[in-house]
Design an enzyme around this catalytic site. Structure first.
Site, PDB file in Angstrom:
ATOM      1  N   CYS D 145     -36.355 -34.594   5.781  1.00  0.00           N
ATOM      2  CA  CYS D 145     -35.107 -35.038   5.827  1.00  0.00           C
ATOM      3  C   CYS D 145     -34.004 -33.869   5.294  1.00  0.00           C
ATOM      4  O   CYS D 145     -33.104 -33.750   6.066  1.00  0.00           O
ATOM      5  CB  CYS D 145     -35.098 -36.020   4.593  1.00  0.00           C
ATOM      6  SG  CYS D 145     -36.020 -35.674   3.205  1.00  0.00           S
ATOM      7  N   HIS D 225     -30.838 -37.584  -1.074  1.00  0.00           N
ATOM      8  CA  HIS D 225     -30.344 -35.966  -1.485  1.00  0.00           C
ATOM      9  C   HIS D 225     -28.951 -35.832  -1.481  1.00  0.00           C
ATOM     10  O   HIS D 225     -28.235 -36.375  -0.670  1.00  0.00           O
ATOM     11  CB  HIS D 225     -31.258 -34.909  -0.670  1.00  0.00           C
ATOM     12  CG  HIS D 225     -32.583 -35.490  -0.582  1.00  0.00           C
ATOM     13  ND1 HIS D 225     -33.432 -35.703  -1.752  1.00  0.00           N
ATOM     14  CD2 HIS D 225     -33.494 -35.337   0.519  1.00  0.00           C
ATOM     15  CE1 HIS D 225     -34.654 -35.827  -1.290  1.00  0.00           C
ATOM     16  NE2 HIS D 225     -34.771 -35.753   0.133  1.00  0.00           N
TER      17      HIS D 225
END
Lengths: 350, 350, 350, 350
Positions: D145, D225
């Site tokens: 990711c 994130h």
């Protein structure tokens, strides 16, 4: 209900509850969403516009800002009120009280949420407990998430002839996910100052016959409430009887820690896997394997999705007020079907 | 105790509990810290060295690593055992069970912490409940933080003739602050699978006469546990009687939400302001203004600092085992004085 | 400074910063705490009374409430001002600005905290950067925790001739532990809207020669800030040079992840083990083993205890304003000695 | 692609990524989900069964347990492999490495996730960067990711001729929501020990021409994130150019803090409002109003949904491996359409 026109419903306040009510109204065969009123003009309202909901300004002074932000504003709350059978007020606490005057002046039936006091409507609603008493009224109050779950579960025990008195400890999520950047509590626990906390007495606004005392504490998470109960039964009982009592409610879903559903985050994940919008848990999710009966005492815990649990109740309350469905069981079944209620119990083998 | 030589105490395991026990032993007039044994060789051990504590390797194989890291190692656990009256084992759960064999072989009196089972020592200790029964024994177990607080408070009610049965919901902090980078839970609540949770039965290992059932849940904070209780009294009572019962224990501090001590983080801040090492709260901090008596039912909540509450109990257990102080009240008073216990109640106007 | 009378210092606002300043003033050989002024009358003020600090009401209207709560009030802020050499204002943001007028009318030298704007005092202070320029002034502003750490570290690089420009990402703790029941953020990250965030420009209020840009984000923890820096050096360098540059500051402590100090909670635990009041970390705690030099680029991270880092600066600022110590190094050394600064570096083998 | 038979895809590991891949495969016009293999036999697998997915045991020894739990098991992984064009491995880190041997022996094309090393497949994939180089290969690795978002954004800048070098600070969510009862970090920040962190070098496994250094830190939240970047541009630029560069990617969605999307929890709420399954944010959500250009430097931040961002990449990787679509843009467009990618930018007025 064939042949009848749809119940026209408006939603005032497109927030945590309002947007779920709007979606749920849209999902009913016998209802129609006339529009939603709000005061924002940012991404939140665009989400409503994207779904094709007609937009109204909750107050005149917001119309211009909304139009400047590019929204197609159909009118003001006042326009909306003239065109509906019921308005569901989902505005913040103090705002709702003011709106009530407007609704009354306009003669529009209205439903308040649990943040308001019982006295404002004189009637507090939980479908499985007192649907019938709301029929034909001009207003009611769908009680709070905590109270709704309390009434659902204690009503189930009461109907099975098992309930003497119930004492609960309520762990309350500190804030909702979408507002968790604006406030909350961090790495602490904050007891509610008063024992009994207000939820116990509030349950009696729906069913004065309940003997219930609650204590409450705010905990640092955003997902759901968690209730622990110690119940004095009317007699010695066995676990199977109690589980049957809970199973008799379509809005209590028995789940199992032993099945992997061992914390509230896992249950929310299951809602996502079920494809529920907003990961809504409409049911009280009660852990069957954890539940314990010792003589005439009963101990159990369940999870309450404070954002979702009142949605089916609100839909039923709409039907009750309009009198279009006079049978509680039939309204509950219709609402359940439209929202997929039953899937949790089914998917849990319950 | 004048004229007598000091009780020589060793601590095995210099972690959350071990370091607090070492500091507390050092603070006693009638005790001497012979040394601390551990297996680490990093900043944690340097903290012990900095205080002048003699360092021992818990097992031979660690000696070299500790010396290579620059520590002055006085010997191994075996050397330490030969030189002390009592060893307090503060090692992690499974390690302690193995150590017991060593202690027994060497004939050293020992104290275990609450993570171990009652059966290992055959005696479980809470100073205000059963100090006398530990006198002259070769070992005991200071029960866990949760059980210690439960026994303290229920003993207080029992002595006042008020206790029939107690039902508790225990909110457990998920992990300790110094380990919170290694694990814990995040934005969730995790119920303990079994009802009753182990703390209720564990209280009976200290006082078999208690009628107590507990349910427990892990909550996402690191500061302290929080217990909510519903107690069936032996008779109708008034609030003042109950508060007096609690006040009779020097290790229960009555605090007030109305004084600003409205959440567990605030109480910890008060410990820092009191100058307590590690912000230790040795007392059960019980909210007096929140406490409620309704007829013959009692409702209350208190905070338990899981890192600190067992420290005074451990000090008393040392005295009891050695038989150097045969009067519980005198040992408790000495321990309290040395640790400043009483300051919370005093500073709270309680 | 022998033979001289002590500098008389007052503290206005007995909160997170105020109580630490009061304790630190008390710890100085050449200072005397004349009293603390506040507006509360609950447990917080009792903590000050317990330490023997003279209590004053920050405003007349609070005197009575404080007396009714049982406090011995020595007078009002106005009385206190007449009796001191310097007042340190530790009141909340908007309050401080009003107080300035009072201080000026009374001709009392004053120190503001970093929440205020540079313009209010016309001078912003970090001891290692510009102590001398504050000598003899009637007021200064001790810059914020974030800015203090930025100036300390960049000044160290600048003095070693290594600094060209610095770009930082600042992770800001959301709220302080003692207020974490009142607000904060939960399970989210909230970017500060503006890039550059205000800390970069604020560093230039102390040293206009710094080329520094910062971005900031609020993170869901209460312990400390954490800064990540990418620095363009004036030339290629090796790691040892950079470490030496940082070591030249007594207020930067080099620590090591490899020593077990692998997260900010562990460093706080170390402060408790060092016996620091309130677990204060006065130093910038910079991870030496993580620091990386690649060619003419430097990367590093450090931790900032927002509650503690400005305390030694405030003590130095008091000396500078009064002119009682005209040598920065001597003031810094005296402050460090009194607060135990140096212990972290020493205990870390740094 | 009319007239062609569907690409038959298997998923091994029905966890966070696996279930999303399965759903996404099902949503493609040119693909068919042959089945999912797993080792669990609890609620998680029931979710797959409920969707009508064929269930396989990842290893023989699990078949019986799955059947005993009432699941209709179609066979083992080995059976599944014989019947598909591509298998997507979504098993935990160390398991995947073992599976590779099996896939190779059976001659089945396979896709690994970013937890595995580049060397295992010799090819690392991000659709907008290197789709073409995967065509006809027998395996690839969809990068993590963090790396996916880095490559997407830096590729956009590179194509606009603006990228010289990029330095990033990566705030990593500590664990996923559905596992947050099993671990994580609490009230702390935990730096990754190495600078540069692995994400920077990993981006070069996709595009060796990137000059990128990253530092990373684990933060106590579960949602997503958050990356902060300082980019040295090839020349002085204006903000509009940079925004245009990012807009050229269909998988970067420009959002605005000023529109109310002021923290990562709000963006997740928007995904729920958009009706995205699992509130998936497939795009890099980059704040346009926060972005700043100063001379030849660029500063910006974006959010990365670690559970969702690699899903569209995986779908494209399936097409590339099979060679059924040789044009990157066409595959990306098909994937975007099926998943509703574009809605965020559109709904944000971006």
């Amino acid at each position: 209900m064939a042949g009848q026109s749809s119940i026209r419903v408006a939603v005032n306040g497109y927030g945590v509850i309002g947007k779920r009510v709007a979606d749920a109204v849209t999902a009913q065969d016998d209802m129609e969403l006339a529009g939603v009123a709000d005061i924002t003009a940012d991404w939140r309202l665009r989400m409503a516009a994207r779904k094709g909901y007609l937009l109204y300004a909750s107050a005149d002074e917001h119309t211009e800002a909304m139009r400047e932000a590019g929204f197609d504003v159909a009118g003001t709350l006042s326009d909306l009120l003239g065109d509906v059978d019921v308005i569901v007020d989902c505005t913040p606490k103090k705002v709702a009280a003011k709106n009530v005057e407007t609704y009354r002046q306009r003669g529009t039936n209205f439903i308040l949420q649990g943040g308001e006091k019982h006295e404002v409507t004189g009637h507090s609603f939980v479908a499985e407990s007192n649907y019938e008493s709301a029929i034909g009224r001009d207003c009611t109050r769908v009680v709070s998430c905590n109270t709704t779950s309390t009434v659902r579960t204690l009503t189930a025990l009461k109907r099975a002839g098992l309930l003497r008195r119930a004492r609960g400890t309520l762990l309350r999520r500190a804030t909702d996910p979408w507002e968790s950047h604006l406030g909350g509590i961090m790495n602490t626990l904050a007891p509610e100052p008063e024992i009994p906390s207000h939820q116990g007495p509030d349950a009696k606004s729906v069913d004065p016959g309940l003997d219930v005392v609650t204590m409450a504490v705010k905990v640092p998470e955003t997902l759901a409430h968690l209730h622990y109960w110690t119940v004095q039964l009317t007699r010695e009982a066995v676990k199977a009887e109690v589980l049957d009592a809970f199973r008799a409610s379509s809005r209590i879903a028995l789940i199992e820690l032993g099945d992997g559903l061992s914390a509230i985050n896992v249950v929310k994940e299951m809602m996502a896997d079920l494809g529920r919008p907003h990961e809504n848990l409409y049911e009280v999710a009660l852990w069957a394997d954890m539940l314990k009966v010792e003589g005439d005492e009963l101990f159990y815990a369940y999870m309450v999705d404070n954002q979702a649990i009142v949605i089916p109740e609100t839909i039923d309350a709409i039907r009750a007020l309009t009198g279009r469905e006079r049978d509680a069981a039939r309204s509950i079944a219709a609402t359940n079907r439209s929202l997929g209620i039953g899937a949790v119990a089914e998917a849990s083998g319950g």
